[in-house]
Design a protein around this motif. Sequence first.
Motif, PDB file in Angstrom:
ATOM      1  N   SER A  31       0.833  -1.210   0.000  1.00 29.55           N
ATOM      2  CA  SER A  31       0.000   0.000   0.000  1.00 29.55           C
ATOM      3  C   SER A  31       0.861   1.251   0.000  1.00 29.55           C
ATOM      4  O   SER A  31       1.837   1.352   0.751  1.00 29.55           O
ATOM      5  CB  SER A  31      -0.912   0.011   1.221  1.00 29.55           C
ATOM      6  OG  SER A  31      -1.754  -1.121   1.223  1.00 29.55           O
ATOM      7  N   TYR A  33       0.526   5.822  -0.389  1.00 30.22           N
ATOM      8  CA  TYR A  33      -0.399   6.917  -0.128  1.00 30.22           C
ATOM      9  C   TYR A  33       0.245   8.252  -0.487  1.00 30.22           C
ATOM     10  O   TYR A  33       1.453   8.421  -0.348  1.00 30.22           O
ATOM     11  CB  TYR A  33      -0.766   6.955   1.371  1.00 30.22           C
ATOM     12  CG  TYR A  33      -1.276   5.638   1.912  1.00 30.22           C
ATOM     13  CD1 TYR A  33      -0.398   4.623   2.274  1.00 30.22           C
ATOM     14  CD2 TYR A  33      -2.640   5.414   2.058  1.00 30.22           C
ATOM     15  CE1 TYR A  33      -0.867   3.403   2.760  1.00 30.22           C
ATOM     16  CE2 TYR A  33      -3.118   4.209   2.544  1.00 30.22           C
ATOM     17  CZ  TYR A  33      -2.227   3.211   2.891  1.00 30.22           C
ATOM     18  OH  TYR A  33      -2.694   2.006   3.373  1.00 30.22           O
ATOM     19  N   TYR A  35      -0.404  12.259   0.752  1.00 31.51           N
ATOM     20  CA  TYR A  35      -1.069  13.185   1.660  1.00 31.51           C
ATOM     21  C   TYR A  35      -0.586  14.599   1.357  1.00 31.51           C
ATOM     22  O   TYR A  35       0.523  14.800   0.877  1.00 31.51           O
ATOM     23  CB  TYR A  35      -0.717  12.878   3.118  1.00 31.51           C
ATOM     24  CG  TYR A  35      -1.349  11.638   3.689  1.00 31.51           C
ATOM     25  CD1 TYR A  35      -0.733  10.397   3.572  1.00 31.51           C
ATOM     26  CD2 TYR A  35      -2.557  11.701   4.375  1.00 31.51           C
ATOM     27  CE1 TYR A  35      -1.303   9.261   4.109  1.00 31.51           C
ATOM     28  CE2 TYR A  35      -3.139  10.567   4.921  1.00 31.51           C
ATOM     29  CZ  TYR A  35      -2.502   9.343   4.776  1.00 31.51           C
ATOM     30  OH  TYR A  35      -3.074   8.222   5.315  1.00 31.51           O
ATOM     31  N   LEU A  45      -5.606  12.911   3.121  1.00 29.07           N
ATOM     32  CA  LEU A  45      -5.322  11.914   2.096  1.00 29.07           C
ATOM     33  C   LEU A  45      -5.813  12.371   0.729  1.00 29.07           C
ATOM     34  O   LEU A  45      -6.980  12.747   0.566  1.00 29.07           O
ATOM     35  CB  LEU A  45      -5.987  10.589   2.481  1.00 29.07           C
ATOM     36  CG  LEU A  45      -5.733   9.405   1.568  1.00 29.07           C
ATOM     37  CD1 LEU A  45      -4.250   9.031   1.554  1.00 29.07           C
ATOM     38  CD2 LEU A  45      -6.577   8.214   2.022  1.00 29.07           C
ATOM     39  N   TYR A  48      -4.698   6.943  -2.750  1.00 26.40           N
ATOM     40  CA  TYR A  48      -3.941   5.819  -2.247  1.00 26.40           C
ATOM     41  C   TYR A  48      -4.011   4.659  -3.227  1.00 26.40           C
ATOM     42  O   TYR A  48      -4.841   4.640  -4.149  1.00 26.40           O
ATOM     43  CB  TYR A  48      -4.427   5.395  -0.853  1.00 26.40           C
ATOM     44  CG  TYR A  48      -5.853   4.886  -0.799  1.00 26.40           C
ATOM     45  CD1 TYR A  48      -6.916   5.777  -0.683  1.00 26.40           C
ATOM     46  CD2 TYR A  48      -6.128   3.528  -0.844  1.00 26.40           C
ATOM     47  CE1 TYR A  48      -8.218   5.319  -0.629  1.00 26.40           C
ATOM     48  CE2 TYR A  48      -7.430   3.066  -0.787  1.00 26.40           C
ATOM     49  CZ  TYR A  48      -8.477   3.971  -0.670  1.00 26.40           C
ATOM     50  OH  TYR A  48      -9.773   3.514  -0.605  1.00 26.40           O
ATOM     51  N   SER A  49      -3.114   3.698  -2.996  1.00 27.25           N
ATOM     52  CA  SER A  49      -3.040   2.521  -3.853  1.00 27.25           C
ATOM     53  C   SER A  49      -2.853   1.303  -2.965  1.00 27.25           C
ATOM     54  O   SER A  49      -1.861   1.191  -2.256  1.00 27.25           O
ATOM     55  CB  SER A  49      -1.863   2.651  -4.823  1.00 27.25           C
ATOM     56  OG  SER A  49      -1.635   1.431  -5.505  1.00 27.25           O
ATOM     57  N   ALA A  50      -3.833   0.411  -2.994  1.00 29.89           N
ATOM     58  CA  ALA A  50      -3.765  -0.783  -2.148  1.00 29.89           C
ATOM     59  C   ALA A  50      -2.724  -1.772  -2.662  1.00 29.89           C
ATOM     60  O   ALA A  50      -2.135  -2.525  -1.885  1.00 29.89           O
ATOM     61  CB  ALA A  50      -5.128  -1.455  -2.074  1.00 29.89           C
ATOM     62  N   MET A  94       2.799   1.360   3.494  1.00 27.60           N
ATOM     63  CA  MET A  94       2.415   0.538   4.635  1.00 27.60           C
ATOM     64  C   MET A  94       2.436  -0.934   4.225  1.00 27.60           C
ATOM     65  O   MET A  94       1.784  -1.320   3.252  1.00 27.60           O
ATOM     66  CB  MET A  94       1.026   0.925   5.141  1.00 27.60           C
ATOM     67  CG  MET A  94       0.720   0.463   6.559  1.00 27.60           C
ATOM     68  SD  MET A  94       0.067  -1.202   6.673  1.00 27.60           S
ATOM     69  CE  MET A  94      -1.639  -0.873   6.248  1.00 27.60           C
ATOM     70  N   THR A  97       0.377  -3.706   9.831  1.00 27.89           N
ATOM     71  CA  THR A  97      -0.047  -2.792  10.885  1.00 27.89           C
ATOM     72  C   THR A  97       0.916  -2.741  12.060  1.00 27.89           C
ATOM     73  O   THR A  97       0.965  -1.747  12.768  1.00 27.89           O
ATOM     74  CB  THR A  97      -1.429  -3.193  11.418  1.00 27.89           C
ATOM     75  OG1 THR A  97      -1.400  -4.572  11.791  1.00 27.89           O
ATOM     76  CG2 THR A  97      -2.491  -2.986  10.356  1.00 27.89           C
ATOM     77  N   VAL A  98       1.701  -3.790  12.277  1.00 30.46           N
ATOM     78  CA  VAL A  98       2.595  -3.782  13.436  1.00 30.46           C
ATOM     79  C   VAL A  98       3.613  -2.659  13.329  1.00 30.46           C
ATOM     80  O   VAL A  98       3.933  -1.986  14.309  1.00 30.46           O
ATOM     81  CB  VAL A  98       3.312  -5.133  13.572  1.00 30.46           C
ATOM     82  CG1 VAL A  98       4.371  -5.058  14.666  1.00 30.46           C
ATOM     83  CG2 VAL A  98       2.305  -6.233  13.871  1.00 30.46           C
ATOM     84  N   TYR A  99       4.118  -2.443  12.148  1.00 34.16           N
ATOM     85  CA  TYR A  99       5.146  -1.414  11.962  1.00 34.16           C
ATOM     86  C   TYR A  99       4.568  -0.099  11.492  1.00 34.16           C
ATOM     87  O   TYR A  99       5.254   0.915  11.499  1.00 34.16           O
ATOM     88  CB  TYR A  99       6.206  -1.912  10.995  1.00 34.16           C
ATOM     89  CG  TYR A  99       6.905  -3.141  11.506  1.00 34.16           C
ATOM     90  CD1 TYR A  99       6.589  -4.398  11.022  1.00 34.16           C
ATOM     91  CD2 TYR A  99       7.859  -3.034  12.507  1.00 34.16           C
ATOM     92  CE1 TYR A  99       7.211  -5.511  11.529  1.00 34.16           C
ATOM     93  CE2 TYR A  99       8.485  -4.156  13.007  1.00 34.16           C
ATOM     94  CZ  TYR A  99       8.158  -5.393  12.514  1.00 34.16           C
ATOM     95  OH  TYR A  99       8.773  -6.504  13.004  1.00 34.16           O
ATOM     96  N   GLY A 100       3.320  -0.098  11.092  1.00 31.53           N
ATOM     97  CA  GLY A 100       2.689   1.157  10.721  1.00 31.53           C
ATOM     98  C   GLY A 100       3.116   1.675   9.373  1.00 31.53           C
ATOM     99  O   GLY A 100       3.531   0.938   8.496  1.00 31.53           O
ATOM    100  N   TYR A 101       2.997   2.963   9.255  1.00 33.06           N
ATOM    101  CA  TYR A 101       3.224   3.654   7.995  1.00 33.06           C
ATOM    102  C   TYR A 101       4.592   4.325   8.034  1.00 33.06           C
ATOM    103  O   TYR A 101       4.986   4.881   9.052  1.00 33.06           O
ATOM    104  CB  TYR A 101       2.147   4.715   7.801  1.00 33.06           C
ATOM    105  CG  TYR A 101       0.736   4.158   7.661  1.00 33.06           C
ATOM    106  CD1 TYR A 101       0.075   3.604   8.754  1.00 33.06           C
ATOM    107  CD2 TYR A 101       0.078   4.185   6.437  1.00 33.06           C
ATOM    108  CE1 TYR A 101      -1.209   3.098   8.628  1.00 33.06           C
ATOM    109  CE2 TYR A 101      -1.201   3.683   6.312  1.00 33.06           C
ATOM    110  CZ  TYR A 101      -1.837   3.140   7.406  1.00 33.06           C
ATOM    111  OH  TYR A 101      -3.106   2.631   7.275  1.00 33.06           O
ATOM    112  N   PHE A 103       6.786   7.341   6.269  1.00 32.25           N
ATOM    113  CA  PHE A 103       6.593   8.566   5.486  1.00 32.25           C
ATOM    114  C   PHE A 103       7.894   9.007   4.839  1.00 32.25           C
ATOM    115  O   PHE A 103       8.978   8.839   5.414  1.00 32.25           O
ATOM    116  CB  PHE A 103       6.061   9.690   6.381  1.00 32.25           C
ATOM    117  CG  PHE A 103       4.618   9.526   6.736  1.00 32.25           C
ATOM    118  CD1 PHE A 103       4.240   8.709   7.793  1.00 32.25           C
ATOM    119  CD2 PHE A 103       3.634  10.163   6.002  1.00 32.25           C
ATOM    120  CE1 PHE A 103       2.894   8.539   8.119  1.00 32.25           C
ATOM    121  CE2 PHE A 103       2.295   9.999   6.315  1.00 32.25           C
ATOM    122  CZ  PHE A 103       1.919   9.183   7.368  1.00 32.25           C
ATOM    123  N   GLY A 104       7.768   9.587   3.651  1.00 32.79           N
ATOM    124  CA  GLY A 104       8.900  10.225   3.018  1.00 32.79           C
ATOM    125  C   GLY A 104       9.189  11.570   3.654  1.00 32.79           C
ATOM    126  O   GLY A 104       8.475  12.017   4.557  1.00 32.79           O
TER     127      GLY A 104
END
Lengths: 112, 114
Positions: A31, A33, A35, A45, A48-50, A94, A97-101, A103-104
């Motif tokens: 995934s 995103y 923002y 947001l 996004y791209s799954a 992403m 979920t354990v490590y989250g997102y 960001f650049g």
Amino acid sequence: NAGVTQTPKFQVLKTGQSMTLQCAQDMNHNSMYWYRQDPGMGLRLIYYSASEGTTDKGEVPNGYNVSRLNKREFSLRLESAAPSQTSVYFCASMGGTVYGYTFGSGTRLTVV
Amino acid sequence: ELKVEQNPLFLSMQEGKNYTIYCNYSTTSDRLYWYRQDPGKSLESLFVLLSNGAVKQEGRLMASLDTKARLSTLHITAAVHDLSATYFCAVDITSSGSARQLTFGSGTQLTVLP
């Protein structure tokens, strides 16, 4: 340990010009995103791209287009820039979920 | 539509004092993140809270999640100047497709005074 890489870091555009913001991640995440962050506000947001080959609109998609070129790369295009698009743009990825997102570092865009 | 509200938006506190930042959200979720942002920088992940009752601590910061109340808190203990930054909470939900996405609060700008 590159993580999420965005280019360019800074850009000034004239109203009506077009440009593409580039984003690449090397963590094999599905995934990705885009923002935008305006002064005094949280991130909103855009798109996004799954997964590779899919894209969806977020909260504020008007005036933008995206391309998920492959699993690594997700670009954001402004076809005809407007002053209201002056903002800081963050790309994120992403993979679980354990490590989250992740960001650049952001692209600071000014449209004059 | 998911709403995420943080308060306070601005917080000025003395070194050595304690304070709590609150994050309320409007839709069921059991995944919440806290981020720190320094001026002109990107977001740094502080905590990932993945279940009701989750509590995480790192140094002078402690975060908790109550999914039934739809509330998360970020508690600051004995504040120091280095904690001055903007703190965001973000709620993670599954969109209509298969991708999860974050919705952010407006942020709390924390200034720690000597």
